[in-house]
Structure formats: C-alpha cells, structure tokens
Design an enzyme around this catalytic site. Structure first.
Site, PDB file in Angstrom:
ATOM      1  N   LYS A   1       4.331   4.071   3.105  1.00 43.61           N
ATOM      2  CA  LYS A   1       3.813   3.882   4.450  1.00 43.61           C
ATOM      3  C   LYS A   1       4.674   2.975   5.309  1.00 43.61           C
ATOM      4  O   LYS A   1       5.019   3.322   6.440  1.00 43.61           O
ATOM      5  CB  LYS A   1       2.384   3.338   4.393  1.00 43.61           C
TER       6      LYS A   1
ATOM      7  N   GLY B   1       0.801  -1.216   0.000  1.00 43.70           N
ATOM      8  CA  GLY B   1       0.000   0.000   0.000  1.00 43.70           C
ATOM      9  C   GLY B   1       0.836   1.270   0.000  1.00 43.70           C
ATOM     10  O   GLY B   1       1.923   1.321   0.578  1.00 43.70           O
TER      11      GLY B   1
ATOM     12  N   ARG C   1      54.805  31.587  18.885  1.00 40.62           N
ATOM     13  CA  ARG C   1      53.966  32.774  18.895  1.00 40.62           C
ATOM     14  C   ARG C   1      54.878  33.986  18.748  1.00 40.62           C
ATOM     15  O   ARG C   1      56.056  33.936  19.103  1.00 40.62           O
ATOM     16  CB  ARG C   1      53.145  32.857  20.175  1.00 40.62           C
TER      17      ARG C   1
ATOM     18  N   LYS D   1      36.101  14.198  16.725  1.00 40.86           N
ATOM     19  CA  LYS D   1      35.692  13.536  15.497  1.00 40.86           C
ATOM     20  C   LYS D   1      36.817  12.632  14.975  1.00 40.86           C
ATOM     21  O   LYS D   1      37.942  13.073  14.788  1.00 40.86           O
ATOM     22  CB  LYS D   1      35.337  14.597  14.448  1.00 40.86           C
TER      23      LYS D   1
ATOM     24  N   ARG E   1      -3.330   8.181   3.346  1.00 43.50           N
ATOM     25  CA  ARG E   1      -3.693   8.991   4.512  1.00 43.50           C
ATOM     26  C   ARG E   1      -2.470   9.467   5.306  1.00 43.50           C
ATOM     27  O   ARG E   1      -2.588  10.345   6.159  1.00 43.50           O
ATOM     28  CB  ARG E   1      -4.643   8.203   5.422  1.00 43.50           C
TER      29      ARG E   1
ATOM     30  N   ASP F   1       2.049  -2.877   8.251  1.00 41.07           N
ATOM     31  CA  ASP F   1       1.811  -1.643   9.009  1.00 41.07           C
ATOM     32  C   ASP F   1       1.330  -1.939  10.429  1.00 41.07           C
ATOM     33  O   ASP F   1       0.664  -1.112  11.050  1.00 41.07           O
ATOM     34  CB  ASP F   1       0.813  -0.746   8.286  1.00 41.07           C
TER      35      ASP F   1
ATOM     36  N   GLY G   1      -6.590  -5.620  -3.557  1.00 39.15           N
ATOM     37  CA  GLY G   1      -7.084  -6.216  -2.331  1.00 39.15           C
ATOM     38  C   GLY G   1      -6.078  -7.155  -1.693  1.00 39.15           C
ATOM     39  O   GLY G   1      -5.096  -7.578  -2.309  1.00 39.15           O
TER      40      GLY G   1
END
Length: 459
Positions: A23, A12, A440, A351, A16, A103, A78
């Site tokens: 679905k 199906g 630095r 990560k 809806r 479903d 059906g």
C-alpha cells in the site's frame, strides 16, 4: 528546544487496494505515498525517523533507503503494537515523538510543525491531530468533556450511537512525550472488537494518570485523508495536484487548464512559464522563465532552458538549452544535451547525443550516440546508424556541416567541419573538413522499360 523523533506506521498490506504492490508504495503524483510522508516530516527536523514495516518489508525498506530507520512488525496486531516495535531505538530518549501513518501523503509539513509546536507549548504528554469530517463514518471519534477537553478516543467499531454522531475525528497522527509513550504502551489491552492493541488507548491511560492530553485541530480535513483503496488514491492524487498547481500559479506560472496539468512535487518552475493542457511534468525537472510546454507534452528529470518551446513531445533525463524549439511529436530520450537556439522538429528522436548551439534537425530523423557541433543542419530522414547488433558507436558531426536528406551515417564515423553530405548518401568513411561527400549509386535510366513490364503483366 526539545529533541524530536518520528515514527511512521507503514506495515499494512492494504488488502482493499487489491494489488500486489504494497500500500505505502502506491504512487501519488509519481511518488510513493510513504515518500510524501517522509518529505513532509523532514522540515520538522526529527533527530531520528523510524518506519515500521511489515508486508513487503524488504521492498519498502529498500525504497526508503537512508531516509529512515526501519523496524519489522512481524505480526500486525494493531497500531499500538506497531509503535512498540520502535522501543529499542527510542524508549530512553527525552523529547517529542510524532507518530504518523504512512498512508496519509497529503498532510503538510506546516501542519506537522504546528502540531509539534502546540504539543510542546502546552506541555502535554499527548496531543492528537483532529479534524472536522463532513462524513465521519469509519473514523475514530474524539470525545470531549464539558470543559471541551479531550476525554478519550473511540474507534468507529466500538462507538456508541451518541458517539457516532460526533464529527470531530482522530486523524491517526499524534505527538507524545517519548518516555511516557513507551511506558504507556505496555499497559494497552487488546480487549476490543478487533482484538488489537490500539495506539489511541494510550490517551486514556495517560488521562487516568492525570497527565495532560491536548488536541490540535487542522482546518483542512482533506489533507488528513488516509488511503485505503483506489478511490481514495485517486482523491489524493487530485487533491495534491490541485495544491501543487495552485502554488505554481501563485508563483507566476500560467496553467491554461490546471485540471488537466500534472506536475509532481519536486518540479521547479520559474515565473512566466506557460503550460498548456495535457502536460505531465515529473521528477527533478527545472523549467526556466518564458518557456512554453505543451499541449500534451511529457517532461521528466529534465532541465529546460529559458524561452524554450516543447510542443506535443516527450523529453526524459536530458538537458535542453535556451530558446530551443522542440516538436511537435519529438522524442528526447535520456542523456541528450540540446544547445541554445537549436531546433528539433517533428518526428525526430534524439538519444544520448549532444546537439550544439543553433543546430537543426527539423524532421523525420534519428540522432543516437552522436556528437553534433554548432550550426549544423541535418536534413529530413537522416539516421545515425549507431548499432551493429552488439555494440553502439559514436557519430561525430563537426561545426557548420550540412547533412543532406535521407543520409545514413554508419558509425563510427566523423563528418568534418564545414563539410557537405549529399542527399541519399550512406557514409561509411570519415568525411574531411570542407569536403562534399557523395555515397550513392549512379543513376541509370532504361527508357521504355516500364512499358515492357506493364505489357508482361497483361499477358
């Protein structure tokens, strides 16, 4: 024991649902509903599983993969017509075929097993899974005779006034004698309001042949819920969440607020774990004893070690050791490996990196594509500069090193064992073992310069 087969009806479109997603692929607790059905059927040990696909056939088949054979129903005519599509695979087989809807993700393997056992014990040609519905509207009714035997099933749209008063409903799940099923399907008519071939009509055909038809009533109507719209989808999510959370609590896990804790079905949690409200735990996650998760943490596809704390943080596709402190507001991204007794503090992102035992990244740092040894201290604001716009490079920080605040480690670079990097340094060359590296510019003070600038602004 008789052989068993399973047919899943998943053709199906689900109009809806009002969605471009087919679905049966809509997720319930993070997994497509058809996957829940397949997972619950597996303990029944079907010799073959066939899923009938239609709308979105390629995507559904791709997702199912090797879990089930798939057969295309080109036209949706059906449920009886759908099952008939499996005929070439199953029609000559001896045994029991269980037919389920793709479903209905809440039906448990215990219910499937009990249905099959009842069917085979009774020697029935067909057995219907039924339930007592508080509001049977929309469901097919199970009509019984004076002897309380199943007489027939009538669809809601075809039911008479008296039949609509019946509260025992057909859940859409059945067991059949396999050969009897496919022989009877060829005699099903589409002479009904919808003009479809209904699978329940097989029941009447078998009864007219004096074959035994039985029914097995589940005590839990809620598990038979079929999902046809977003409201039912939310109901299923809530029901499955409650079931899973209660199972964990019975197994010794403390959930401070079960209504606001989301744990997907495949998660494994040991006893004496404490989970705070707002936590979402998904995928193939394992959480060991005495760990503490949350509040408001998300863990997906992770191993979380014994006694580890993960507070208001996100961790995905990673391995986290024992007695680790993470958070608040940390982000553990895929392929991170955090050693035992390490610390990942607030606003730290890790990560595709390994962090050795007892190493610390306490706050406001990014550690990406790095191999960090044991007992390393990484100061606030440190960044492993791993990307040049084209390629990613590795930063190596050996055991017992100390990285000062606001340092940039420009990969590829190695910081040797026991060495120090001075705060504010930008490191572009390897640092030898046991060295102090300062990179630095020298500080210069120009006295009175600020006053001159202020006076210029006034002019």
């Amino acid at each position: 024991m008789a052989k068993r087969y399973a047919v899943i009806l998943a053709a199906g479109k689900g109009t809806r649902m009002k969605s471009k997603l087919y679905k049966v692929l809509h997720p319930v607790l993070g997994r497509p509903m058809v996957q829940h059905v397949i997972d619950q059927l597996k303990p029944v040990k079907p010799d073959e599983m066939v899923t009938i696909v239609g709308h979105g056939a390629d995507k559904v088949a791709e997702y199912i993969g090797e879990d089930s054979e798939t057969v295309l129903q080109e036209e949706q005519l059906g449920t009886g017509h759908a099952v008939l599509q499996a005929e070439d695979l199953l029609k000559n087989q001896e045994g029991t075929t269980i037919v389920v809807c793709g479903d209905t993700p809440l039906i448990t393997h215990e219910t499937y097993q009990a249905l099959c056992d009842h069917h085979e014990r009774e020697g029935a040609k067909a057995t219907i899974l039924t339930a007592k519905a508080p509001d049977p509207g929309g469901y097919g009714r199970v009509i019984r005779d004076d002897q309380n035997q199943v007489k027939r099933i009538v669809e809601h749209k075809d039911a008479s006034g008296n039949e609509l008063l019946v509260d025992e409903i057909n859940t859409g799940t059945y067991c059949f004698d396999n050969k009897a099923l496919f022989e009877a399907l060829h005699h099903v008519s589409n002479d009904n309001v919808q003009g479809e071939y209904y699978l329940p009509d097989v029941i009447e055909i078998l009864q007219n042949r004096n074959e035994k038809v039985s029914a097995f009533q589940t005590a839990d109507f809620e598990e038979t819920l079929g999902i046809n719209d977003r409201v039912a989808l939310a109901q299923a999510e809530k029901s499955l969440k409650k079931r899973i959370n209660e199972q964990h609590m019975r197994n010794g896990v403390t959930l401070i607020d079960p209504d606001n804790t989301y744990i997907s079905p495949e998660v494994v949690i040991e006893a004496d774990v404490l989970i705070h409200p707002g936590s979402v735990i998904k995928g193939k996650t394992t959480i060991k004893a005495d760990a503490e998760i949350g509040p408001h943490s998300e863990v997906e596809n992770c191993y979380v070690g014994e006694g580890t704390t993960l507070e208001q943080s996100v961790a995905k596709d990673s391995r986290i050791g024992d007695r680790v402190q993470i958070g608040p507001y940390s982000h553990i991204r895929p392929e991170a490996k955090i050693g035992n007794e390490a610390k990942i503090g607030n606003f730290v992102e890790v990560k595709k990196s390994s962090l050795g035992d007892k190493s610390k990244v306490s706050h406001l740092s990014y550690i990406g594509d790095a191999d960090v040894g044991r007992n390393v201290n990484i100061g606030c604001g440190t960044i492993t500069v791993n990307y040049d716009g084209k390629n990613k490079y590795l930063t190596t920080i050996d055991d017992d090193s100390f990285i000062g605040c606001n340092s940039n480690l420009v990969a590829p670079v190695t910081v040797g064992k026991g060495s120090y990097v001075a705060a504010g340094s930008t490191i572009t060359k390897d640092v030898p073992e046991d060295a102090l590296s300062i990179a630095r510019s020298r500080q210069t003070n120009k006295e009175g310069y600020a006053s001159r600038i202020k006076n210029q602004k006034k002019d």
